[in-house]
Scaffold this motif. Sequence first.
Motif, short mmCIF file in Angstrom:
data_model
loop_
_atom_site.label_atom_id
_atom_site.label_comp_id
_atom_site.label_asym_id
_atom_site.label_seq_id
_atom_site.Cartn_x
_atom_site.Cartn_y
_atom_site.Cartn_z
N ARG A 1 -10.15 29.03 -16.10
CA ARG A 1 -10.60 30.40 -16.33
C ARG A 1 -10.71 30.68 -17.82
N GLU A 2 -11.75 31.41 -18.18
CA GLU A 2 -11.92 31.92 -19.54
C GLU A 2 -12.27 33.39 -19.39
N ASP B 1 -12.98 36.60 -17.86
CA ASP B 1 -13.35 36.98 -16.49
C ASP B 1 -14.27 35.95 -15.82
N THR B 2 -14.36 34.76 -16.39
CA THR B 2 -15.23 33.72 -15.86
C THR B 2 -14.41 32.55 -15.33
N VAL B 3 -14.77 32.10 -14.12
CA VAL B 3 -14.16 30.91 -13.53
C VAL B 3 -15.10 29.74 -13.81
N ILE B 4 -14.54 28.62 -14.21
CA ILE B 4 -15.35 27.44 -14.51
C ILE B 4 -14.92 26.33 -13.56
N VAL B 5 -15.89 25.82 -12.82
CA VAL B 5 -15.65 24.71 -11.90
C VAL B 5 -16.22 23.45 -12.54
N ASN B 6 -15.36 22.47 -12.76
CA ASN B 6 -15.75 21.21 -13.40
C ASN B 6 -15.77 20.12 -12.32
N THR B 7 -16.91 19.50 -12.11
CA THR B 7 -17.03 18.50 -11.03
C THR B 7 -16.78 17.07 -11.50
N GLN B 8 -16.27 16.90 -12.71
CA GLN B 8 -16.09 15.54 -13.22
C GLN B 8 -15.21 14.69 -12.30
N GLN B 9 -14.07 15.21 -11.87
CA GLN B 9 -13.21 14.47 -10.95
C GLN B 9 -13.62 14.72 -9.50
#
Length: 133
Positions: A33-34, A36-44
């Motif tokens: 989270r940054e 009010d933004t959620v960040i989804v990282n698909t690297q793993q």
Amino acid sequence: MTKRFNAIVTALSACAMIAVMVSAMPNDNVISRENDTVIVNTQQLGKNIKGFRGNTPIKIFIRKNKVVKIETMPNHETPQFFGKAKTLLDQFNGQTVSKAVKMNVDGVSGATYSSEALKKNVKLGLEYYKKNK
């Protein structure tokens, strides 16, 4: 000496239990989270999703349950073709997560493998978000 030995064994056992418990906890760094933004990282999360020359991880930025933007991460795709493929990501911007996960976005001609991998990463990332938000 026996009391000291028992104390050492007890301390080592406690450390071993803590190590097992911590290793069982999810530490996949998929959601961050940054403000009010959620960040989804698909690297793993999407490590088995392959484009033409390997993985094509992305970061999905979500605010108020809507896709704000999707960024590609470093990969080994051919830049000329990958540049074309990543244009399809713009179609998700502004969509609710529920709508975006159901979208049937066309791939980019000439960059089929990269396009398919990006679409799979988006779907996987959004489904993960829905389950873990």
